[in-house]
Design an enzyme around this catalytic site. Structure first.
Site, PDB file in Angstrom:
ATOM      1  N   LYS A  99       0.841  -1.200   0.000  1.00 21.41           N
ATOM      2  CA  LYS A  99       0.000   0.000   0.000  1.00 21.41           C
ATOM      3  C   LYS A  99       0.874   1.248   0.000  1.00 21.41           C
ATOM      4  CE  LYS A  99      -3.967  -1.782   2.645  1.00 21.41           C
ATOM      5  NZ  LYS A  99      -4.959  -1.654   1.571  1.00 21.41           N
ATOM      6  N   ARG A 153     -10.246 -11.533   2.178  1.00 23.35           N
ATOM      7  CA  ARG A 153     -11.086 -12.608   1.629  1.00 23.35           C
ATOM      8  C   ARG A 153     -10.391 -13.964   1.718  1.00 23.35           C
ATOM      9  NH1 ARG A 153     -11.503  -9.503  -3.993  1.00 23.35           N
ATOM     10  NH2 ARG A 153     -11.178  -7.776  -2.543  1.00 23.35           N
TER      11      ARG A 153
HETATM   12  N1  BES Z   1      -8.120  -3.700   4.389  1.00 19.01           N
HETATM   13  C1  BES Z   1      -8.295  -3.327   3.041  1.00 19.01           C
HETATM   14  C2  BES Z   1      -9.606  -2.590   2.790  1.00 19.01           C
HETATM   15  C3  BES Z   1      -9.763  -1.224   3.406  1.00 19.01           C
HETATM   16  C4  BES Z   1      -9.429  -0.096   2.693  1.00 19.01           C
HETATM   17  C5  BES Z   1     -10.283  -1.096   4.671  1.00 19.01           C
HETATM   18  C6  BES Z   1      -9.601   1.146   3.257  1.00 19.01           C
HETATM   19  C7  BES Z   1     -10.456   0.148   5.233  1.00 19.01           C
HETATM   20  C8  BES Z   1     -10.118   1.273   4.538  1.00 19.01           C
HETATM   21  C9  BES Z   1      -8.276  -4.563   2.157  1.00 19.01           C
HETATM   22  O1  BES Z   1      -7.481  -5.604   2.605  1.00 19.01           O
HETATM   23  C10 BES Z   1      -7.733  -4.145   0.844  1.00 19.01           C
HETATM   24  O2  BES Z   1      -6.592  -3.767   0.788  1.00 19.01           O
HETATM   25  N2  BES Z   1      -8.549  -4.201  -0.189  1.00 19.01           N
HETATM   26  C11 BES Z   1      -8.162  -3.798  -1.483  1.00 19.01           C
HETATM   27  C12 BES Z   1      -8.662  -4.813  -2.467  1.00 19.01           C
HETATM   28  C13 BES Z   1      -8.119  -4.669  -3.851  1.00 19.01           C
HETATM   29  C14 BES Z   1      -6.637  -4.972  -3.869  1.00 19.01           C
HETATM   30  C15 BES Z   1      -8.875  -5.609  -4.751  1.00 19.01           C
HETATM   31  C16 BES Z   1      -8.767  -2.435  -1.755  1.00 19.01           C
HETATM   32  O3  BES Z   1      -9.898  -2.185  -1.321  1.00 19.01           O
HETATM   33  O4  BES Z   1      -8.091  -1.606  -2.354  1.00 19.01           O
HETATM   34 MN    MN Z   2      -5.483  -5.395   1.958  1.00 18.38          MN
END
Ligand code: BES
Ligand code: MN
Ligand code: ZN
Length: 500
Positions: A275, A349
């Site tokens: 990230k 997931r």
């Molecule tokens: N934990 C994150 C989702 C999230 C984002 C929670 C912002 C709270 C605030 C999750 O694990 C994630 O990174 N999801 C990705 C999925 C994508 C790579 C398909 C996302 O939402 O960007």
């Molecule tokens: Mn994530």
């Protein structure tokens, strides 16, 4: 915050306090109001008049050291129409206003308005939620920056019944929510899978949750069960992954349980699909789904719910490392289905895939619900007010909507269907963990992914990425960054549908 319920007669000066005197639009004044008015030689009514306090919501006056009485302060406050009165929000609002006032005791006069013992208990819940703080790592907090309020007393016609509603329901709800908040607030160097599991294990021996059974599975046991999806996520972290199972058997012997399953990523860096740095610190809260489950299990055990409920949380840390999984890796889940991990940041997931399958196989539940801070896309979709609701069952979905209405944690249903499901097919494995580039609907395809691991069990998925912590939520019941969202919703859902 200590909570008690007292009978309406004012005990002027016996309790050093701030007394709250609500005034309703078009309703008679309470005896407490009249008593204080009399003692103070009409200071209360003249101040109310001068301040325009006619019962309209939001209009109030504070009388500090009212002459003729021994109370420290009086707050005369307009509450709108009695029919629209939300005791919980009111309790929260006045507590928020008075938390740092220097006073230690708050008396909320709800007597004289035909309010119920439940209203009184709800006002106390509002107070307990509004007084929540997370100051444990602040060693230099000045005395006047610390809350002064220690006790809230609710004056009501039938304090015994209010006390009963508090002890049997609303008190445990407040505790469960604040426990969930505590967990979400903890930084990832303090709360990681093994320390988190140990904290849950303690619930076995705590007085409030006596009877709750906690089992912890380590990596070797999970490997034996074939949980390659969950273990793959934790693979890059020096901290061992854990699966924690909480069992509450308050229902009839032999009745199938319901399962609550939570995503517990104690920190989500994204893994090798790293990230960006800005705001990444929020990802200490990526275990918010699991915190809601733990909070709900606390509430359910503390109120001795007549239901069989299993809480399951998958605890992992998602780190980039030489040992971490790579984009393109293929893992085999406990279900036997293979997953191409195209993005290591779509890790929640993967954790839930094995936790849900385990719940289904091991406990054959009547129904199951999972909670997860699963997708950023749900924030694009619903912002920070509603959690996304996804379900394979109209019945469970309706139950969830009703529970949301009764617990003031809002949910909004979004669709699942075969066309969305196709978007996660992979030519290299049974599925991939992200959708087709450009297809959109990121929260829905995440839901489709989870659905591949629940079989025929009536199931709901709550995406709480927008509601587990707040960017813009302003409710006085939510004073901290962590909201504890989901704990009371789950308790309500169990109470409404699976008890007795
Ligand atoms: N934990 C994150 C989702 C999230 C984002 C929670 C912002 C709270 C605030 C999750 O694990 C994630 O990174 N999801 C990705 C999925 C994508 C790579 C398909 C996302 O939402 O960007
Ligand atoms: Mn994530
Ligand atoms: Zn995550």
């Amino acid at each position: 915050m200590k909570v008690s319920f007292i009978s309406p007669e004012i005990k002027d000066g016996q309790i050093k306090s701030i007394a709250i005197l609500p005034v309703f639009k078009g309703a008679k004044l309470s005896n407490a109001y009249k008593d204080y008015d009399k003692l103070s030689k009409k200071r209360v009514s003249s101040a109310a008049k001068a301040g325009g306090v006619d019962g309209s919501a939001g209009k109030s006056v504070q009388i500090v050291g009212p002459e003729g009485t021994k109370t420290n302060r009086l707050l005369v406050t307009g509450c709108g129409k009695l029919a629209d009165f939300n005791a919980e929000k009111f309790g929260a609002q006045v507590t928020k206003t008075m938390l740092m006032s220097g006073e230690t005791t708050l008396i909320i006069h709800l007597d004289g308005h035909d309010l119920t013992p439940t209203d009184a208990a709800q006002a106390a819940l509002g107070a307990v939620l509004a007084a929540y703080r997370f100051d444990k790592y602040r060693t230099k907090l000045a005395a006047d920056k610390k809350p002064s309020l220690k006790t809230v007393k609710i004056a009501v016609e039938n304090p015994a019944q209010a006390r009963k509603a508090w002890n049997n329901f609303y008190g445990p709800v407040g505790e469960g929510t604040n426990i969930a908040r505590d967990l979400v607030m903890e930084p990832a160097n303090k709360l990681y899978p093994t320390s988190y599991a140990a904290r849950i294990k303690k619930m076995e021996t705590q007085k409030e949750t006596m009877g709750l059974k906690v089992q912890i599975l380590g990596e070797a046991q999970m490997a034996k069960l074939g949980m390659g999806a969950l273990l793959g996520v934790g693979q890059g972290s020096p901290r061992a992954s854990q699966l924690v199972i909480m069992k509450w058997s308050g229902g009839k012997k032999g009745t199938k349980p319901v399962c609550l399953v939570g995503k517990g990523v104690t920190f989500d860096t994204g893994g090798i699909s790293l990230k960006p740095g800005a705001g990444m610190w929020d990802m200490k809260g990526d275990m918010g789904g699991s915190a809601a489950v733990v909070g709900a299990m606390h509430t359910i055990a503390a109120r001795k719910a007549k239901a069989n409920v299993i809480g399951i949380v998958g605890l992992v840390e998602n780190m980039p490392d030489g040992k971490a999984q790579n984009p393109g890796d293929i893992v085999t889940s406990m279900s036997g289905q293979t997953i191409e991990v195209q993005n290591t940041d779509a890790e929640g997931r993967l954790v839930l895939a094995d936790a849900l399958w385990y719940a289904k196989e091991k406990f054959k539940p009547k129904a199951m619900v999972n909670l997860a801070t699963l997708t950023g896309a749900i924030i694009t979709c619903l912002g920070h007010e509603y959690a996304g609701l996804f379900s394979n069952s109209d019945e469970i979905s309706d139950q969830m909507q009703t529970a949301a209405d009764n617990s003031s944690e809002a949910v909004w249903r979004l669709p699942l269907n075969e066309a969305y499901d196709k978007l996660i097919d992979s030519p290299n494995a049974d599925m991939k963990n992200i959708t087709v580039p450009g297809a959109g609907a990121g929260s829905i395809t995440a839901g489709q992914f989870l659905q591949r691991f629940v079989g025929d069990v009536p199931w709901a998925h709550l995406d709480i990425a927008g509601t587990a912590w707040k960017a813009s939520r302003t409710d006085p019941r939510e004073p901290s960054w962590a909201t504890g969202f989901g704990a009371r919703l789950m308790n309500r859902w169990v109470a409404d549908n699976y008890e007795g």
